[in-house]
Design a protein around this motif. Structure first.
Motif, PDB file in Angstrom:
ATOM      1  N   VAL A 179       6.218  11.394  -5.273  1.00  0.00           N
ATOM      2  CA  VAL A 179       5.731  10.016  -5.298  1.00  0.00           C
ATOM      3  C   VAL A 179       4.206  10.045  -5.338  1.00  0.00           C
ATOM      4  O   VAL A 179       3.575  10.662  -4.494  1.00  0.00           O
ATOM      5  CB  VAL A 179       6.213   9.216  -4.056  1.00  0.00           C
ATOM      6  N   GLU A 180       3.653   9.391  -6.344  1.00  0.00           N
ATOM      7  CA  GLU A 180       2.194   9.299  -6.443  1.00  0.00           C
ATOM      8  C   GLU A 180       1.730   8.082  -5.665  1.00  0.00           C
ATOM      9  O   GLU A 180       2.262   6.982  -5.830  1.00  0.00           O
ATOM     10  CB  GLU A 180       1.752   9.187  -7.898  1.00  0.00           C
ATOM     11  N   LEU A 181       0.729   8.278  -4.819  1.00  0.00           N
ATOM     12  CA  LEU A 181       0.188   7.215  -3.979  1.00  0.00           C
ATOM     13  C   LEU A 181      -1.128   6.707  -4.550  1.00  0.00           C
ATOM     14  O   LEU A 181      -2.013   7.500  -4.871  1.00  0.00           O
ATOM     15  CB  LEU A 181      -0.038   7.734  -2.554  1.00  0.00           C
ATOM     16  N   ILE A 182      -1.220   5.385  -4.694  1.00  0.00           N
ATOM     17  CA  ILE A 182      -2.479   4.746  -5.072  1.00  0.00           C
ATOM     18  C   ILE A 182      -2.762   3.679  -4.038  1.00  0.00           C
ATOM     19  O   ILE A 182      -1.914   2.836  -3.755  1.00  0.00           O
ATOM     20  CB  ILE A 182      -2.410   4.101  -6.478  1.00  0.00           C
ATOM     21  N   LYS A 183      -3.933   3.742  -3.460  1.00  0.00           N
ATOM     22  CA  LYS A 183      -4.329   2.770  -2.459  1.00  0.00           C
ATOM     23  C   LYS A 183      -5.148   1.663  -3.099  1.00  0.00           C
ATOM     24  O   LYS A 183      -6.059   1.932  -3.881  1.00  0.00           O
ATOM     25  CB  LYS A 183      -5.131   3.462  -1.356  1.00  0.00           C
ATOM     26  N   VAL A 184      -4.809   0.423  -2.789  1.00  0.00           N
ATOM     27  CA  VAL A 184      -5.536  -0.725  -3.320  1.00  0.00           C
ATOM     28  C   VAL A 184      -6.985  -0.635  -2.866  1.00  0.00           C
ATOM     29  O   VAL A 184      -7.265  -0.320  -1.715  1.00  0.00           O
ATOM     30  CB  VAL A 184      -4.906  -2.050  -2.836  1.00  0.00           C
ATOM     31  N   GLY A 185      -7.884  -0.889  -3.793  1.00  0.00           N
ATOM     32  CA  GLY A 185      -9.307  -0.865  -3.467  1.00  0.00           C
ATOM     33  C   GLY A 185      -9.987   0.430  -3.831  1.00  0.00           C
ATOM     34  O   GLY A 185     -11.199   0.528  -3.825  1.00  0.00           O
ATOM     35  N   GLU A 186      -9.232   1.450  -4.153  1.00  0.00           N
ATOM     36  CA  GLU A 186      -9.809   2.745  -4.530  1.00  0.00           C
ATOM     37  C   GLU A 186      -9.741   2.902  -6.046  1.00  0.00           C
ATOM     38  O   GLU A 186      -8.928   3.658  -6.569  1.00  0.00           O
ATOM     39  CB  GLU A 186      -9.066   3.890  -3.846  1.00  0.00           C
ATOM     40  N   ASP A 187     -10.598   2.174  -6.771  1.00  0.00           N
ATOM     41  CA  ASP A 187     -10.610   2.232  -8.236  1.00  0.00           C
ATOM     42  C   ASP A 187      -9.215   2.010  -8.808  1.00  0.00           C
ATOM     43  O   ASP A 187      -8.733   2.772  -9.651  1.00  0.00           O
ATOM     44  CB  ASP A 187     -11.173   3.573  -8.732  1.00  0.00           C
ATOM     45  N   LEU A 188      -8.556   0.942  -8.354  1.00  0.00           N
ATOM     46  CA  LEU A 188      -7.172   0.663  -8.732  1.00  0.00           C
ATOM     47  C   LEU A 188      -7.000   0.595 -10.248  1.00  0.00           C
ATOM     48  O   LEU A 188      -6.117   1.247 -10.798  1.00  0.00           O
ATOM     49  CB  LEU A 188      -6.696  -0.633  -8.073  1.00  0.00           C
ATOM     50  N   ASP A 189      -7.846  -0.168 -10.935  1.00  0.00           N
ATOM     51  CA  ASP A 189      -7.720  -0.290 -12.400  1.00  0.00           C
ATOM     52  C   ASP A 189      -7.842   1.062 -13.086  1.00  0.00           C
ATOM     53  O   ASP A 189      -7.062   1.392 -13.973  1.00  0.00           O
ATOM     54  CB  ASP A 189      -8.771  -1.252 -12.959  1.00  0.00           C
ATOM     55  N   GLN A 190      -8.821   1.841 -12.663  1.00  0.00           N
ATOM     56  CA  GLN A 190      -9.042   3.153 -13.276  1.00  0.00           C
ATOM     57  C   GLN A 190      -7.831   4.057 -13.052  1.00  0.00           C
ATOM     58  O   GLN A 190      -7.375   4.738 -13.979  1.00  0.00           O
ATOM     59  CB  GLN A 190     -10.298   3.796 -12.706  1.00  0.00           C
TER      60      GLN A 190
END
Length: 143
Positions: free
Chosen positions: A19-30
């Motif tokens: 599972v890849e984790l992306i945290k909101v606010g950490e260059d979300l669009d990029q």
């Protein structure tokens, strides 16, 4: 690919392998732009829209939908603005709870808006659960 996009702190949480984790606010669009369209079999969104600017809601939701593979599922967890308002107007929650819910977020939406956009983009509502003013919505991409 399985994707977890969250605003929550993950210190005490075990993220399953694969599972890849992306945290909101950490260059979300990029980070989202680096993911190939139609590559996610599962996506979990935890209070993503509540922690994004109101004007980013529709473009962000559309970008996330593009990442879901045909037949893939998206679980959206968030706060339903209409239910929150109804609970407050019915005196089932007090001002303190209402203020905490509103002012701890950047924006609030209602699941009817989410479902409307989902239907426009040919996603099926597999299930909708509500608990208090929180909701869990499971969408399946049909095309």
């Amino acid at each position: 690919m399985k994707l977890l996009v969250t605003a929550a702190d993950q210190k005490d949480r075990s993220i399953p392998e694969g599972v890849e984790l992306i945290k909101v606010g950490e260059d979300l669009d990029q980070k989202l732009n680096s993911i190939t369209d139609n590559s996610c079999t599962e996506m979990i969104l935890e209070e993503v829209f509540e922690n994004s600017k109101y004007e980013d809601f529709v473009p962000l939701f559309n970008m996330l939908i593009n990442k879901i593979r045909l037949g893939g599922q998206m679980l959206v967890v968030g706060i339903d603005l209409l239910t929150l308002s109804d609970l407050y107007n019915s005196h089932l929650i007090d001002e303190e709870i209402m203020n905490r819910a509103i002012f701890s977020k950047k924006s609030l939406h209602n699941c009817k808006s989410l479902i409307h956009i989902a239907h426009q983009r040919n996603l099926n509502v597999a299930s909708l659960e509500k608990s208090g003013f929180n909701y869990k919505l499971i969408l399946t991409r049909l095309s």
